[in-house]
Design a protein around this motif. Structure first.
Motif, PDB file in Angstrom:
ATOM      1  N   LEU A  11      37.568  39.983  32.108  1.00 34.17           N
ATOM      2  CA  LEU A  11      37.164  39.004  31.957  1.00 34.17           C
ATOM      3  C   LEU A  11      38.027  37.481  31.171  1.00 34.17           C
ATOM      4  CD1 LEU A  11      33.291  39.242  31.965  1.00 34.17           C
ATOM      5  CD2 LEU A  11      34.551  39.408  33.839  1.00 34.17           C
ATOM      6  N   LYS A  12      38.600  37.684  30.802  1.00 37.82           N
ATOM      7  CA  LYS A  12      38.992  36.963  29.511  1.00 37.82           C
ATOM      8  C   LYS A  12      40.703  37.021  30.488  1.00 37.82           C
ATOM      9  CE  LYS A  12      37.320  36.819  25.464  1.00 37.82           C
ATOM     10  NZ  LYS A  12      37.400  37.631  23.363  1.00 37.82           N
ATOM     11  N   THR A  13      41.078  37.457  31.270  1.00 32.18           N
ATOM     12  CA  THR A  13      42.581  37.427  32.026  1.00 32.18           C
ATOM     13  C   THR A  13      42.375  36.197  33.487  1.00 32.18           C
ATOM     14  OG1 THR A  13      42.187  40.258  32.382  1.00 32.18           O
ATOM     15  CG2 THR A  13      44.060  39.513  33.588  1.00 32.18           C
ATOM     16  N   ALA A  14      43.590  35.352  32.567  1.00 29.36           N
ATOM     17  CA  ALA A  14      44.102  35.011  34.031  1.00 29.36           C
ATOM     18  C   ALA A  14      45.246  34.245  33.684  1.00 29.36           C
ATOM     19  CB  ALA A  14      42.966  33.100  33.582  1.00 29.36           C
ATOM     20  N   LEU A  15      45.531  34.138  35.334  1.00 27.35           N
ATOM     21  CA  LEU A  15      46.836  33.356  35.275  1.00 27.35           C
ATOM     22  C   LEU A  15      47.421  31.832  35.773  1.00 27.35           C
ATOM     23  CD1 LEU A  15      49.817  34.548  35.656  1.00 27.35           C
ATOM     24  CD2 LEU A  15      49.278  35.152  37.954  1.00 27.35           C
ATOM     25  N   HIS A  16      48.305  31.859  34.851  1.00 26.73           N
ATOM     26  CA  HIS A  16      48.321  29.519  35.247  1.00 26.73           C
ATOM     27  C   HIS A  16      49.182  29.786  35.635  1.00 26.73           C
ATOM     28  CE1 HIS A  16      45.241  28.594  32.238  1.00 26.73           C
ATOM     29  NE2 HIS A  16      44.896  29.334  32.244  1.00 26.73           N
ATOM     30  N   LEU A  17      49.223  29.233  36.918  1.00 24.55           N
ATOM     31  CA  LEU A  17      50.575  28.458  37.546  1.00 24.55           C
ATOM     32  C   LEU A  17      51.271  26.617  37.930  1.00 24.55           C
ATOM     33  CD1 LEU A  17      50.077  31.020  41.039  1.00 24.55           C
ATOM     34  CD2 LEU A  17      51.368  31.738  38.619  1.00 24.55           C
ATOM     35  N   ASN A  18      52.561  26.854  37.364  1.00 25.12           N
ATOM     36  CA  ASN A  18      52.221  25.023  37.275  1.00 25.12           C
ATOM     37  C   ASN A  18      53.636  24.961  37.597  1.00 25.12           C
ATOM     38  OD1 ASN A  18      53.194  22.431  37.001  1.00 25.12           O
ATOM     39  ND2 ASN A  18      52.402  22.845  34.771  1.00 25.12           N
ATOM     40  N   ARG A  19      53.783  24.624  39.126  1.00 26.78           N
ATOM     41  CA  ARG A  19      54.652  24.613  39.912  1.00 26.78           C
ATOM     42  C   ARG A  19      56.134  23.601  39.508  1.00 26.78           C
ATOM     43  NH1 ARG A  19      55.122  26.545  45.331  1.00 26.78           N
ATOM     44  NH2 ARG A  19      56.441  24.822  45.354  1.00 26.78           N
TER      45      ARG A  19
ATOM     46  N   GLN B 132      49.187  19.888  39.655  1.00 23.53           N
ATOM     47  CA  GLN B 132      50.637  21.036  40.257  1.00 23.53           C
ATOM     48  C   GLN B 132      50.003  22.390  38.988  1.00 23.53           C
ATOM     49  OE1 GLN B 132      53.007  20.402  41.619  1.00 23.53           O
ATOM     50  NE2 GLN B 132      52.452  18.234  41.784  1.00 23.53           N
ATOM     51  N   GLU B 133      48.784  22.369  38.838  1.00 19.34           N
ATOM     52  CA  GLU B 133      48.840  23.616  38.219  1.00 19.34           C
ATOM     53  C   GLU B 133      47.333  24.795  39.193  1.00 19.34           C
ATOM     54  OE1 GLU B 133      47.284  25.299  33.574  1.00 19.34           O
ATOM     55  OE2 GLU B 133      47.578  23.453  34.424  1.00 19.34           O
ATOM     56  N   THR B 134      47.282  25.890  39.283  1.00 21.38           N
ATOM     57  CA  THR B 134      47.216  26.791  39.872  1.00 21.38           C
ATOM     58  C   THR B 134      46.921  27.682  39.193  1.00 21.38           C
ATOM     59  OG1 THR B 134      47.630  26.514  41.909  1.00 21.38           O
ATOM     60  CG2 THR B 134      46.263  28.222  41.798  1.00 21.38           C
ATOM     61  N   VAL B 135      45.284  28.509  38.823  1.00 19.20           N
ATOM     62  CA  VAL B 135      45.059  29.096  37.907  1.00 19.20           C
ATOM     63  C   VAL B 135      44.044  30.150  38.524  1.00 19.20           C
ATOM     64  CG1 VAL B 135      42.627  30.420  36.325  1.00 19.20           C
ATOM     65  CG2 VAL B 135      44.194  27.505  36.327  1.00 19.20           C
ATOM     66  N   LEU B 136      44.513  31.397  38.157  1.00 19.93           N
ATOM     67  CA  LEU B 136      43.844  32.738  38.862  1.00 19.93           C
ATOM     68  C   LEU B 136      42.745  33.268  37.959  1.00 19.93           C
ATOM     69  CD1 LEU B 136      47.094  34.325  40.990  1.00 19.93           C
ATOM     70  CD2 LEU B 136      44.904  33.766  42.249  1.00 19.93           C
ATOM     71  N   SER B 137      41.125  33.537  38.231  1.00 14.54           N
ATOM     72  CA  SER B 137      40.858  34.080  36.520  1.00 14.54           C
ATOM     73  C   SER B 137      39.992  34.823  37.143  1.00 14.54           C
ATOM     74  CB  SER B 137      39.982  33.052  35.837  1.00 14.54           C
ATOM     75  OG  SER B 137      39.603  32.489  36.450  1.00 14.54           O
ATOM     76  N   LEU B 138      39.373  36.044  36.787  1.00 13.48           N
ATOM     77  CA  LEU B 138      38.793  37.180  36.895  1.00 13.48           C
ATOM     78  C   LEU B 138      37.326  37.429  36.505  1.00 13.48           C
ATOM     79  CD1 LEU B 138      40.702  40.700  36.220  1.00 13.48           C
ATOM     80  CD2 LEU B 138      40.413  39.088  37.940  1.00 13.48           C
ATOM     81  N   GLN B 139      35.965  36.658  37.473  1.00 13.87           N
ATOM     82  CA  GLN B 139      34.957  37.234  37.086  1.00 13.87           C
ATOM     83  C   GLN B 139      34.030  37.804  37.816  1.00 13.87           C
ATOM     84  OE1 GLN B 139      34.081  33.757  35.882  1.00 13.87           O
ATOM     85  NE2 GLN B 139      36.186  33.071  36.002  1.00 13.87           N
ATOM     86  N   CYS B 140      32.548  37.891  37.056  1.00 12.80           N
ATOM     87  CA  CYS B 140      31.930  39.057  37.163  1.00 12.80           C
ATOM     88  C   CYS B 140      30.707  38.883  38.383  1.00 12.80           C
ATOM     89  CB  CYS B 140      31.647  39.666  36.152  1.00 12.80           C
ATOM     90  SG  CYS B 140      30.269  41.209  35.954  1.00 12.80           S
ATOM     91  N   THR B 141      30.316  39.852  39.095  1.00 12.30           N
ATOM     92  CA  THR B 141      29.657  39.753  39.868  1.00 12.30           C
ATOM     93  C   THR B 141      28.022  40.613  39.617  1.00 12.30           C
ATOM     94  OG1 THR B 141      30.611  40.203  41.954  1.00 12.30           O
ATOM     95  CG2 THR B 141      31.023  37.489  41.280  1.00 12.30           C
ATOM     96  N   GLU B 142      27.220  40.350  40.040  1.00 12.46           N
ATOM     97  CA  GLU B 142      26.367  41.984  40.125  1.00 12.46           C
ATOM     98  C   GLU B 142      25.968  42.569  41.098  1.00 12.46           C
ATOM     99  OE1 GLU B 142      22.319  40.587  39.470  1.00 12.46           O
ATOM    100  OE2 GLU B 142      22.971  39.387  37.866  1.00 12.46           O
ATOM    101  N   THR B 143      26.514  43.379  41.171  1.00 10.67           N
ATOM    102  CA  THR B 143      26.376  44.196  42.498  1.00 10.67           C
ATOM    103  C   THR B 143      25.524  45.524  42.306  1.00 10.67           C
ATOM    104  OG1 THR B 143      28.276  45.613  43.938  1.00 10.67           O
ATOM    105  CG2 THR B 143      28.476  45.275  41.792  1.00 10.67           C
ATOM    106  N   LYS B 144      25.697  46.710  43.329  1.00  9.12           N
ATOM    107  CA  LYS B 144      24.957  48.192  42.985  1.00  9.12           C
ATOM    108  C   LYS B 144      26.311  48.852  43.306  1.00  9.12           C
ATOM    109  CE  LYS B 144      20.107  46.527  43.016  1.00  9.12           C
ATOM    110  NZ  LYS B 144      18.197  46.569  43.349  1.00  9.12           N
ATOM    111  N   ALA B 145      26.603  48.588  43.875  1.00 10.51           N
ATOM    112  CA  ALA B 145      27.847  49.491  44.173  1.00 10.51           C
ATOM    113  C   ALA B 145      28.442  50.360  43.033  1.00 10.51           C
ATOM    114  CB  ALA B 145      28.954  49.065  45.498  1.00 10.51           C
TER     115      ALA B 145
END
Length: 637
Positions: free
Chosen positions: A73-81, A143-156
């Motif tokens: 959950l702490k994983t994130a990628l910051h992209l600055n063009r 000029q900055e885009t962030v890709l981050s991981l989030q958690c959602t509820e699922t029973k799968a």
């Protein structure tokens, strides 16, 4: 920076041209070459620094074990063009320029490889594995885009293909729009991560999406379409070469994967049943039939039958039925008990064969041979896994005997019931070839238990001191105890096998064991050289104990009233029963009664004993007198 990059490239080319001249060893050329190398390394270093600034990873701690959703959950990628704020007239953003410069310097592949490894390990792979993980795209600055991981509820338990494709495409599209918009760069990243990523998608997602039932195969076309669209999107962005279709090939081969998965699941389920407890039983009656689902009519079967009748020349209008009809219970299993697990195993086999009927030819053949493998597995696994219990517990040995006979009985016809519906070649044995092996397996298991019971019985009788000198109270007490122990053993076995074994098998088994005890007693009596009056009376008492209590051990049915029939038929199942009754009579008879019962070799005594045996018994019972000699002379056949 691009200008510096181009100047460095041209300078290096010029120096290389100078080195090709004869005077290439001039100090000036060496100095230029050294300076260009230093400047190139400085340039690569600064390009790397810029790259790190413009593509910044935020990763979990190195001490964190990557074994759960929370760890990512702490994983994130910051992209600055890069570029000036609000300056949309800038033809190239800073990040693509850096990539171009790295490409000229020959360092692009190395940088993209490292980036791809981190991207797959910390972002793509978790998104594929964990259904509850999603990727969120946000903008922290203009000029900055962030890709981050989030958690959602699922029973799968396993990720759905469409969800996986959406999540992966979100990441790769964002990278394509903000970073790898040059086709060459996308190709490099795609080449580096595609093989590992496609294997991960197959292993963690597509494998689990394969239907478990043939009726669901038609619905799988939706997954195939989604896979096709996914690979098409990757090719459009340049991540995937035009001829690559690993996921699509796997998805389109669903029939083969379905068969393999189904076969694996069936074998696992079968083995679990084989290694489960066997003492839980179900009762089988003559009315019992396997619950085979309604199968489709073989194509053209009725038409062919009618044509065959026409070719035979005429229709016989008369009834061809025989006046004598077979009993409704003909070829039916006798009443007995089998393991619930074996009942479920047979249901599993039928269910699998029914799946084969509605499947593709390749799948049907594979499923058919999986059912054969179930029975081969039973033959090998059950006798080994339950070996100790079969030897220790007479109840389980009887159940295993019934299990094998139950399987053998249904294997006789199982193949013929499914033969018209399976695409197998002529000459295939189906299941009938397995029948003799299962019959032997059941008989062998029960005979091993019978031998153990015989050995225990003979060991108890061996404590009777050969039934000699019974006028001694200690000897008589020991002999009487041995006989009663044998009766108790038979009574206990009769109770254990009651309502488990088929009645005929039950009576044969108890009869055989009782016959073993009687034979041993008769042999010991016949070996005695001198039998006193007291010995004879007590031997007769022991024989009477067996003749009185022996029939009472025949209790194949829980209803006592129904058992009287089998108790009256003891001579049918105990070969030495009449011999025991005859020797009991002889032990209390006089010489004339013995001679009369011999009846010149035609009486009941003559049927039970040979001349030598009868003479030996007379000599042991009576003193040497003229009357004994006269009696011995009449013992002839």
């Amino acid at each position: 920076q691009n200008c510096i990059n181009l100047l460095s490239f041209h300078a290096r080319a010029s120096v290389n041209a100078l080195k090709a001249w004869k005077d290439s060893e001039l100090p000036l050329v060496r100095s230029l070459s050294s300076e260009i190398t230093i400047q190139r390394e400085n340039l690569i270093y600064h390009l790397g620094e810029e790259w790190q600034k413009l593509a910044v990873w935020k990763l979990p701690s190195t001490k964190t074990e990557l074994t759960s959703v929370k760890s990512f959950l702490k994983t994130a990628l910051h992209l600055n063009r890069g570029g000036s704020k609000g300056d949309e007239s800038v033809p190239h953003a800073l990040l693509p320029s850096i990539l171009q410069a790295l490409s000229i310097q020959g360092e692009l592949h190395k940088k993209i490889k490292l980036f791809g490894q981190v991207l797959f390990k910390y972002m793509l792979k978790p998104l594929i594995i964990y259904p509850s993980l999603v990727v969120e795209v946000s903008s922290q600055a203009e000029q900055e885009t962030v890709l981050s991981l989030q958690c959602t509820e699922t029973k799968a338990d396993h990720p759905d293909p469409s969800q996986v494709y959406t999540k992966v495409l979100t990441v790769l599209k964002t990278l394509h729009e903000h970073v790898f918009d040059e086709k060459k760069v996308s190709e490099i990243l795609g080449d580096l991560i595609w093989e590992e990523m496609s294997e991960c998608i197959i292993r963690e997602c597509l494998v689990h999406s394969i239907p478990t039932n043939s009726s669901q195969l038609a619905e799988y076309s939706e997954v195939i379409k989604q896979t096709e669209d996914f690979e098409g999107s990757l090719k459009k962005m340049g991540y995937l070469a035009g001829d690559s279709a690993d996921l699509l090939k796997y998805a389109r081969n669903v029939n083969c994967h379905f068969a393999s998965k189904k076969c694996q699941d069936v074998i696992v389920a079968a083995r679990k049943l084989m290694t489960s407890e066997m003492h839980n039983t179900v009762k089988i009656t003559p009315e019992y039939k396997l619950s085979i689902p309604k199968l489709p009519s073989p194509s053209g079967g009725e038409k062919e039958r009618k044509e065959s009748c026409k070719k035979s020349g005429h229709y016989d209008q008369q009834s061809l039925e025989n006046e004598k009809q077979l009993s409704p219970s003909t070829l039916c299993l006798p009443v007995c008990r089998i393991s619930e697990s074996v009942h479920q195993l047979m249901d599993l086999a039928i269910q699998t064969l029914s799946e084969a009927v509605g499947s593709s030819p390749q799948c049907a053949v594979q499923l058919f041979y999986t059912v054969r493998n179930i029975f081969h597995l039973f033959y090998d696994v059950v006798p080994t896994y339950h070996k100790d219990n079969f030897l220790k517990l007479p109840h389980l040995a009887a159940i295993q005997h019934n299990n094998c006979m139950f399987i053998a009985h249904h294997l006789l016809t199982l193949g013929f019931q499914f033969k018209p519906h399976l695409p197998l070649k002529d000459g295939v044995a189906y299941f009938v070839d397995l029948v003799p092996g299962f019959r032997r397996l059941g008989a062998r298991c029960f005979m091993a238990q019978m031998n153990i019971q015989k050995a225990e019985m003979l060991e108890r009788l061996s404590t009777a001191r050969n039934f000699s000198n019974l006028d001694d109270e200690d000897n008589y007490s020991v002999a009487s105890k041995a006989v009663r122990q044998v009766i108790h053993q038979l009574r206990r076995l009769g109770k254990v096998w009651q309502d488990v074994l088929p009645v005929n098998i039950y009576c044969k088994a108890i009869g055989t064991l009782l016959n073993t005890a009687i034979s041993e007693l008769i042999n010991k009596i016949m070996m005695l050289e001198d039998i006193s009056n007291m010995d004879g009376e007590r031997l007769r008492t022991l024989c009477q104990t067996i003749t009185e209590e022996g029939p009472l051990v025949f209790n194949p049915l829980p209803d006592e009233n129904k058992n009287k029939k089998y108790q009256e038929e003891v001579p049918v199942y105990v070969k030495k029963w009449m011999t025991l009754k005859e020797i009991s009579m002889v032990l209390n008879a006089n010489l004339q009664e013995i001679v009369d019962r011999w009846a010149e070799g035609k009486g009941p005594l003559a049927l039970a004993f040979s001349c030598n045996e009868m003479k030996s018994l007379i000599r042991a019972l009576f003193k040497n007198t003229e009357r004994r000699a006269a009696a011995l002379a009449k013992i002839v056949k």
